[in-house]
Design an enzyme around this catalytic site. Structure first.
Site, PDB file in Angstrom:
ATOM      1  N   TYR A  14      41.601  55.001  37.507  1.00 55.95           N
ATOM      2  CA  TYR A  14      41.631  56.235  36.732  1.00 55.95           C
ATOM      3  C   TYR A  14      42.231  57.381  37.526  1.00 55.95           C
ATOM      4  CZ  TYR A  14      40.492  60.173  33.769  1.00 55.95           C
ATOM      5  OH  TYR A  14      40.600  61.305  33.011  1.00 55.95           O
TER       6      TYR A  14
ATOM      7  N   TYR B 167      40.460  42.872  44.523  1.00 57.57           N
ATOM      8  CA  TYR B 167      40.716  42.524  43.124  1.00 57.57           C
ATOM      9  C   TYR B 167      41.832  43.409  42.583  1.00 57.57           C
ATOM     10  CZ  TYR B 167      39.425  42.024  38.113  1.00 57.57           C
ATOM     11  OH  TYR B 167      39.413  41.814  36.759  1.00 57.57           O
TER      12      TYR B 167
ATOM     13  N   ARG C  58      43.568  47.117  33.978  1.00 62.24           N
ATOM     14  CA  ARG C  58      42.322  47.876  33.901  1.00 62.24           C
ATOM     15  C   ARG C  58      42.340  49.128  34.783  1.00 62.24           C
ATOM     16  NH1 ARG C  58      37.939  45.594  31.254  1.00 62.24           N
ATOM     17  NH2 ARG C  58      38.101  43.374  30.755  1.00 62.24           N
TER      18      ARG C  58
ATOM     19  N   THR D 277      33.418  42.967  36.122  1.00 65.35           N
ATOM     20  CA  THR D 277      33.755  43.447  34.784  1.00 65.35           C
ATOM     21  C   THR D 277      33.082  42.584  33.729  1.00 65.35           C
ATOM     22  OG1 THR D 277      35.912  44.084  35.658  1.00 65.35           O
ATOM     23  CG2 THR D 277      35.664  44.093  33.279  1.00 65.35           C
TER      24      THR D 277
ATOM     25  N   ILE E 231      38.794  33.007  39.624  1.00 64.43           N
ATOM     26  CA  ILE E 231      37.585  33.773  39.306  1.00 64.43           C
ATOM     27  C   ILE E 231      37.628  33.940  37.801  1.00 64.43           C
ATOM     28  CG2 ILE E 231      36.363  35.965  39.587  1.00 64.43           C
ATOM     29  CD1 ILE E 231      37.402  36.051  42.454  1.00 64.43           C
TER      30      ILE E 231
ATOM     31  N   LYS F   6      41.785  38.423  44.473  1.00 64.53           N
ATOM     32  CA  LYS F   6      41.776  38.017  43.069  1.00 64.53           C
ATOM     33  C   LYS F   6      42.968  38.706  42.426  1.00 64.53           C
ATOM     34  CE  LYS F   6      39.306  38.236  38.691  1.00 64.53           C
ATOM     35  NZ  LYS F   6      38.171  38.803  37.930  1.00 64.53           N
TER      36      LYS F   6
END
Length: 273
Positions: free
Chosen positions: A78, A102, A107, A15, A169, A130
């Site tokens: 999404y 992750y 997000r 990202t 991270i 992560k």
């Protein structure tokens, strides 16, 4: 700069690296380029995740073909999917090589439940997670032998020293890699953490990587070019960054040029590239 300050790995096309704005050809080229130039000195983790399992499989095959050491995989975002679909998605990419999963619900819009991670942990290729949900989730994993990197710069010190995380991270490490390395490996250091929190807070005033890109341009490390829909932070925020650099010390930041405020017309915004 990262290697010189002791960073152990880089994420290419995450990202923060604007992977979502790149074509897959650009993405794989950058992974291969990083491996070719620096793969003997640092671990190169390619962000080859996607909300499409087909795309994730294809990109991960290509990433390992050009030499990346591990893949970073997000859960399908999404469109989202069921828990069973999430497990199946990851099970299709895990056999290809070492994988970091992750979890960032802010997000993706969907949390990866601990049950999914514990199921996937049966694979020897699960390198770790992560995790952005918080300390309680970090503890759930570390107490069960799952490696965790904090995904939140503002929490990473406590995650590392109080909750068992192996590291972070990091976004801020793109600016102050030496200080972030010290924060993670130099022992518990609440005073350093407090010193860095204003910078970290500044970086996330707008969605990442807007703040970081603005800062790197101000430091003269990158050209002041923004791929839309990202636009630079406004001038008052850029002035704040100059003051933060002075407070922390220019010598701790990447690059060698003096930090600049920059005028609005010095930034270039591009919609087609």
């Amino acid at each position: 700069m990262q290697i010189g300050d002791g960073v152990e790995g880089v994420i290419v096309g995450g990202t923060t690296g604007e992977g979502q704005l790149m074509s897959w050809d650009e993405h794989i080229m950058l992974i291969g380029h990083t491996v070719n130039c620096f793969g003997s000195s640092i671990k190169v983790i390619g962000n080859t995740g996607s909300n499409s399992t087909r795309e994730a499989i294809h990109a991960t095959e290509q990433g390992f073909a050009v030499g990346m050491h591990a893949a970073l995989h997000i859960n399908p975002y999404y469109g989202k999917t069921s828990v069973e679909g999430m497990v199946s998605h990851f099970e299709h990419v895990l056999p290809m090589g070492p994988t970091i999963i992750y979890n960032v619900p802010s997000r993706t819009g969907q949390d990866i439940p601990p049950g999914v991670i514990h199921t996937l942990a049966q694979s020897p290729n699960l390198a770790g997670v992560k995790e952005c949900v918080g300390h309680a989730r970090v503890v759930q994993y570390t107490e069960n032998g799952v490696v965790v990197w904090s995904g939140n710069d503002d929490e990473c010190h406590d995650s590392r020293w109080d909750h068992g995380a192996t590291g972070v991270i990091s976004v801020a490490s793109n600016l102050v890699p030496g200080l972030m390395h010290l924060l993670m490996f130099g022992g518990k250091n609440p005073s350093l953490n407090s010193k860095l929190l204003p910078l970290i807070d500044w970086l996330f005033k707008e969605p990442n990587p807007i703040g970081l890109n603005t800062a790197l341009a101000q430091l003269g490390v990158v050209r002041p070019v923004f791929r839309l829909p990202y636009v630079p932070l406004p001038r008052p925020k850029r002035v704040e960054f100059v003051n933060l650099v002075k407070e922390i010390g220019r010598e701790h930041f990447v690059g060698e040029k003096d930090v600049q405020v920059l005028d609005d017309d010095e930034f270039i915004l591009i919609g087609r590239y």
